[in-house]
Design an enzyme around this catalytic site. Sequence first.
Site, PDB file in Angstrom:
ATOM      1  CE  LYS A 197       0.406   1.540   4.555  1.00 57.21           C
ATOM      2  NZ  LYS A 197       1.536   2.401   4.867  1.00 57.21           N
ATOM      3  CG  ASP A 233      -1.092  -0.484   8.117  1.00 55.98           C
ATOM      4  OD1 ASP A 233      -1.812   0.457   8.485  1.00 55.98           O
ATOM      5  OD2 ASP A 233       0.141  -0.390   7.975  1.00 55.98           O
TER       6      ASP A 233
END
Length: 327
Positions: free
Chosen positions: A15, A150
């Site tokens: 990401k 996350d």
Amino acid sequence: MTAPDGLVVRLAPAKLNLTLAVIGRRRDGFHDLHSVFVPLALADRLSLAVTGAPGSREDTLHVDGPDTGPLATNLVLKGIAAARAAVGAGPGRPPTPPLAARLEKRIPVAAGLAGGSSDGAAAFLGALDAWGADLAPERRATAAASIGSDVPFFLAGGAALIEGRGERVSRLSGVSGEVGVLLVTPAVPVRTPDVFAVFDGTRERGDGAVRLSSEHLAQELGNGLTPAALLDRAGVLAAANDLLGPATLVEPGLVAVRRALMRTLGRPVGLSGSGPTLWTLYPSRTDAEAAAATVDAAIRAGTIPTIGATAPSIIATTIDTHEEPSR
Ligand code: C5P
């Protein structure tokens, strides 16, 4: 994806934080965030198989790649264990036999790209697939959050606004076409807890301008942005990270590398998450690849400094515009 022989294969994407506003410290020691995350085409590859090894009782993990990181901090086994705990044991529950996991690592480790969290999410989803187990969405979400802050993002798939500690995930339409991304990861350890600790020691709360930029981008990406429109905002986004200052206090050498990258590339350079990965956006993967070659040459020539023991990792990739979670 489950192959006919029962092997489950998943890609675990990296990401990028296009924005990262720290709203404040929570009672549990974590921080409330407002951050726009996008998945990248850069991905690790995880395969899982129900182990047929006689007498095997434990999940196993084998990691390949140029930088595999310490096995003890790898989140694959934690992801499988979280899936097993969430499925539970007993009558009516599917059996959850031990799994043999093999991970091909391509995402730099401890880099602000959430490679470890993505591996944990892929292991969690892959284990459920391998066992043919299903979980209600709330149980999935709770188990995912227990693996790491996350991880919930990677269960949703696609661009998202992340709030709370990471557990509040709102899907965004994202970018409508190819955006090239250059990632430069200096070979220096920048531990996330250290960066948040410096933030706590130097600031009460995040910068209001960063939060406004993050809210604005989330709104715009909610409706969908063209690649050209996102590139127009690169300068604002490169400054929209409340952890940039704290990360450069943890690793002062980042300041010189970021400056040299901006000078060499003539473009805004941002920090992903708590770093140390620095990013630059391009109209295409080809442009990002050309920039990677330019950076490589500048490092060899000494016009971009090398901090850390070895040269930085330089990767050209794209923002992933597919919808599926960690395929
Ligand atoms: O959840 P995870 O293990 O990925 O978090 C790593 C560290 O990052 C935490 O120990 C904490 O110091 C910090 N963190 C935080 N607030 C968040 C996410 C992470 O303070 N929202």
